[in-house]
Design an enzyme around this catalytic site. Structure first.
Site, PDB file in Angstrom:
ATOM      1  N   GLU A   1      35.577  -0.253  -7.345  1.00 48.82           N
ATOM      2  CA  GLU A   1      34.355  -0.355  -8.142  1.00 48.82           C
ATOM      3  C   GLU A   1      33.584  -1.603  -7.729  1.00 48.82           C
ATOM      4  O   GLU A   1      34.190  -2.615  -7.358  1.00 48.82           O
ATOM      5  CB  GLU A   1      34.691  -0.439  -9.634  1.00 48.82           C
TER       6      GLU A   1
ATOM      7  N   LYS B   1      31.851  -5.005  -8.093  1.00 51.40           N
ATOM      8  CA  LYS B   1      32.083  -6.141  -9.005  1.00 51.40           C
ATOM      9  C   LYS B   1      30.720  -6.695  -9.427  1.00 51.40           C
ATOM     10  O   LYS B   1      30.103  -7.486  -8.711  1.00 51.40           O
ATOM     11  CB  LYS B   1      32.935  -7.211  -8.338  1.00 51.40           C
TER      12      LYS B   1
ATOM     13  N   ASP C   1      27.877  -8.836 -11.011  1.00 49.92           N
ATOM     14  CA  ASP C   1      27.787 -10.281 -11.248  1.00 49.92           C
ATOM     15  C   ASP C   1      27.056 -10.519 -12.573  1.00 49.92           C
ATOM     16  O   ASP C   1      25.831 -10.661 -12.610  1.00 49.92           O
ATOM     17  CB  ASP C   1      27.032 -10.947 -10.089  1.00 49.92           C
TER      18      ASP C   1
ATOM     19  N   TYR D   1      33.779  -0.461 -17.634  1.00 50.49           N
ATOM     20  CA  TYR D   1      34.745  -0.193 -16.570  1.00 50.49           C
ATOM     21  C   TYR D   1      36.184   0.008 -17.038  1.00 50.49           C
ATOM     22  O   TYR D   1      37.060   0.284 -16.213  1.00 50.49           O
ATOM     23  CB  TYR D   1      34.711  -1.301 -15.519  1.00 50.49           C
TER      24      TYR D   1
ATOM     25  N   LYS E   1      36.297 -10.779  -2.811  1.00 51.33           N
ATOM     26  CA  LYS E   1      35.103 -11.599  -2.975  1.00 51.33           C
ATOM     27  C   LYS E   1      34.309 -11.638  -1.675  1.00 51.33           C
ATOM     28  O   LYS E   1      34.849 -11.983  -0.614  1.00 51.33           O
ATOM     29  CB  LYS E   1      35.486 -13.013  -3.419  1.00 51.33           C
TER      30      LYS E   1
ATOM     31  N   CYS F   1      10.658 -47.720   1.006  1.00 51.05           N
ATOM     32  CA  CYS F   1      10.718 -46.738  -0.085  1.00 51.05           C
ATOM     33  C   CYS F   1       9.382 -46.003  -0.179  1.00 51.05           C
ATOM     34  O   CYS F   1       8.334 -46.645  -0.282  1.00 51.05           O
ATOM     35  CB  CYS F   1      11.030 -47.448  -1.402  1.00 51.05           C
TER      36      CYS F   1
ATOM     37  N   CYS G   1       7.632 -47.151  -3.653  1.00 53.97           N
ATOM     38  CA  CYS G   1       7.187 -48.511  -3.995  1.00 53.97           C
ATOM     39  C   CYS G   1       7.035 -49.421  -2.777  1.00 53.97           C
ATOM     40  O   CYS G   1       6.693 -50.601  -2.927  1.00 53.97           O
ATOM     41  CB  CYS G   1       8.138 -49.147  -4.999  1.00 53.97           C
TER      42      CYS G   1
ATOM     43  N   CYS H   1      16.871 -47.838  -2.355  1.00 52.66           N
ATOM     44  CA  CYS H   1      15.834 -48.776  -2.768  1.00 52.66           C
ATOM     45  C   CYS H   1      16.420 -49.626  -3.893  1.00 52.66           C
ATOM     46  O   CYS H   1      16.892 -49.081  -4.899  1.00 52.66           O
ATOM     47  CB  CYS H   1      14.594 -48.025  -3.265  1.00 52.66           C
TER      48      CYS H   1
ATOM     49  N   CYS I   1      10.990 -50.013  -9.265  1.00 54.68           N
ATOM     50  CA  CYS I   1      10.529 -48.840  -8.509  1.00 54.68           C
ATOM     51  C   CYS I   1      10.156 -47.722  -9.478  1.00 54.68           C
ATOM     52  O   CYS I   1      10.981 -47.287 -10.293  1.00 54.68           O
ATOM     53  CB  CYS I   1      11.629 -48.355  -7.571  1.00 54.68           C
TER      54      CYS I   1
END
Length: 670
Positions: A113, A115, A117, A222, A310, A404, A407, A422, A427
């Site tokens: 069957e 699976k 999700d 199921y 899986k 940065c 700043c 930074c 900042c």
């Protein structure tokens, strides 16, 4: 129309509507137009309103959602809802077949069957009427979500036979419904759901059933929890019986006489999977003969007669268009790949984290490269590799900046750290991220203060630091984009409510380096008040179990700063609680439960998070943290000096994250 005539008409309308509903939502074979269906439904609603004595719990009118609940009641599963063992390749499937045949002999066949999700649920019927629906929970105890499940139109409120039984299935959100929901959330400036599974789980755990009703969920059943005296000898016959009762089962199932037939079926869905209107993450394989199932029995966690194959993470190709830099609340510079939009595992991906400069160099990424991406654990997009053979020579090198971007301060790399940082305490990017962290669910939990709104407030200079949140006025909020009176009232109410949070929430929200949610709680329990913690010496702090030298230094240095003393005084004057008042209810937020159903192992030395803090945060997001690596493990988080567990994870081809990636994921769902 008198009562007798009304009763006759109501019964006829219910019969018609349930049949039309079954034809449309279960058989996918509509018999009437939406307009005609709505006319009949409205007539039934009017009759039930005029004659309340004719009301019934199994009426089609009960699907629209009832009165919101205050909380979910707990439900004990008479028959436990166990999880399944996992298979990851053909060898695992053959090993499963070998174990089965060693136990019961050669006369074995299998039912395969899809699976789905979604969210595992249990439906209970008494004399053919739907009386209770529950989540799986921990397998022994779930939550009563009956009113939310009633809004799923493929669940019959009344079976075709007056039987009493309990059935199990998977509630899910179709891809189309998921896309529509996320589009609506983005238009409302709400965070989109990560995937249909989280969206379905979040919808069914809403206390207001009307929200679940609006999200167009579906279900496939199921199994029957307890077959009792039911005259069936195979799982295939049990599924046919469910269909006979009017319950929806998945038509893609297949009876496989041998394990080689199972493998052929599994491989066929590796290619067909993307074309389904719903998400699947594998194939469930069950021994078909019920006598064989009974002989095989169960382990403590799973049936020996079933396993779940899986699927590997879906990989797709797209183009790296740019690399964008962001500054976190601790000053770390994080590069993010800007990608040509592409669909991966059910969602459109436009961005993927690159973690740090070293990763960009390691993968030899250039702007304009075609790259393979996947969703790590079907959750977080990541770049797997560059397709060097598709380079044209027009690709451009990328270099990390020396300043940065927020700043212009010099970026530095602290010894033994991979990331650029930074270190300017003023900042603006760090300040903004700090405010976003402060209002997050695991900190002060101020509902309605999303990232976009905080950015608006910050850019409008209505807030400069977290204390300014507690001085916002309705008049200034109403001037902001998409802020009506109701939104403003709700926001101000949420801000006011947050003042009463226990001390550990405030400590975590302050963003003290190395202090996670668990450590904040430990500190709050030990010192009880903010004033006592502020005055504590390093020796007093380090004497506490689970508080190490690095964290103790960070705490003492933090509270020694004059600007921190000023901030604490501002928060105190604004009316925030500064004492430990005990834990608050902390149910898993299934809308953000990105680790739901996943088994995680922590190994090696974690430098930023404590082991207990990492475990707490993963469990808060739905994961199960265990101590050993096996085929059932979904993810290993490896710190420095990781040993045999990391080796075994690589041997079993289990996904491995470093600590930086874990922190990034945790921050992404804050």
């Amino acid at each position: 129309m008198d009562l007798t005539q009304a009763k006759t008409r109501v019964e006829k309308l219910r019969e018609l509507l349930e049949d039309y509903n079954y034809q449309y939502h279960v058989l996918d074979n509509p018999q009437v137009s939406d307009e005609e269906y709505d006319q009949l439904m409205n007539e039934l609603i009017e009759l039930e309103g005029n004659y309340p004595e004719l009301a019934s719990e199994d009426s089609p009118t009960q699907r629209v959602g009832g009165i919101p609940l205050g909380a979910f009641e707990k439900v004990d599963h008479k028959t436990p809802m166990l999880s399944l063992s996992n298979a990851f390749n053909e060898e695992d499937l053959r090993d499963f077949n070998k174990r089965v045949k060693q136990a019961v002999g050669e006369k074995v066949s299998y039912m395969c069957e899809l699976k789905i999700d979604g969210l595992a649920v249990s439906l209970k019927y008494e004399d053919g009427r739907f009386v209770q629906g529950a989540t799986r929970g921990d397998g022994q105890t779930g939550e009563d979500i009956t009113n939310n499940l009633k809004t799923i139109r493929s669940i019959p409120l009344k079976l075709k036979e007056a039987v009493s039984l309990e059935v199990r299935g998977e509630a899910f959100m179709p891809k189309k419904s998921f896309e529509q929901l996320n589009e609506a959330r983005e238009q409302s400036e709400e965070e989109p759901f990560a995937n249909p599974r989280n969206a379905a789980a979040g919808s069914l755990r809403q206390l207001d059933p009307k929200i679940a009703a609006s999200r167009n969920l579906d279900i496939y059943l199921y199994s029957i929890a307890d077959l009792g005296n039911l005259e069936v000898s195979t799982h295939q016959q049990a599924l046919d019986y469910l269909e006979k009762l009017g319950l929806k089962t998945n038509k893609e199932r297949k009876h496989c006489p041998s394990i080689e037939d199972v493998i052929t079926y599994v491989n066929s869905w590796l290619e067909k999977r993307p074309h389904l209107p719903y998400e699947i993450d594998g194939i469930v394989i069950k021994v078909n003969e019920l006598d064989n199932q009974n002989e095989l029995g169960f382990t403590a966690k799973s049936p020996r007669w079933a396993t779940a194959y899986k699927f590997p993470a879906e990989e797709v190709v797209t183009q790296l268009q740019d690399i964008e830099l962001s500054i976190g609340r601790t000053g770390v510079v994080t590069p993010t790949a800007i990608l040509a939009p592409v669909k991966v595992a059910g969602t459109t991906v436009k961005r993927a984290s690159l973690h740090n400069e070293d990763l960009i160099k390691e993968k030899d990424l250039k702007l304009g490269d075609y790259v393979v991406i996947k969703k790590a654990g079907d959750i977080i997009p990541e770049v797997v590799k560059v397709l060097e053979e598709r380079r044209t020579g027009e690709e451009r090198e990328f270099s990390m900046p020396t300043e940065c971007p927020a700043c212009s301060s010099e970026l530095i790399r602290i010894e033994d750290e991979v990331a650029l940082r930074c270190i300017n305490p003023k900042c603006p990017a760090q300040t903004l991220e700090g405010i976003i962290h402060f209002v997050s669910r695991t900190a002060m939990n101020i509902d309605g203060l999303g990232e976009r709104l905080i950015t608006q407030l910050f850019e409008a200079e209505l807030i400069v630091d977290i204390s300014d949140l507690y001085h916002l006025e309705a008049e200034e909020l109403l001037k902001l984009e998409r802020m009506g009176q109701k939104s403003v009232d709700n926001l101000l109410s949420a801000i006011e409510d947050s003042k009463g949070r226990s001390l550990e929430k405030l400590l975590f929200g302050l963003g003290i380096r190395h202090v996670g949610a668990k450590a904040a709680k430990t500190l709050a329990q030990q010192f009880e008040t903010m004033d006592r913690l502020k005055e504590a010496s390093k020796e007093e702090i380090i004497a506490i179990n689970e508080i190490g030298d690095k964290m103790a230094d960070s705490i003492v240095n933090y509270f020694a700063k004059p600007e921190v003393a000023e901030l604490i005084d501002k928060l105190k004057n604004a009316g925030l609680n500064m004492e430990y008042i005990g834990p608050e209810a902390a149910d898993i937020d299934e809308e953000k439960a990105i680790f739901a159903g996943k088994t995680v192992v922590l190994t090696g030395k974690l430098e930023t998070l404590s082991r207990s803090d990492a475990k707490l945060q993963i469990e808060t997001l739905g994961g199960n943290v265990t101590g050993s690596v096996s085929k059932k493990t979904d993810l290993v988080v490896a710190g420095k000096e990781a040993g045999s567990k990391l080796t075994k994870a690589n041997e079993l081809n289990i996904e491995v994250w470093d600590e930086e990636k874990l922190i990034e994921v945790l921050q992404a769902v804050r």
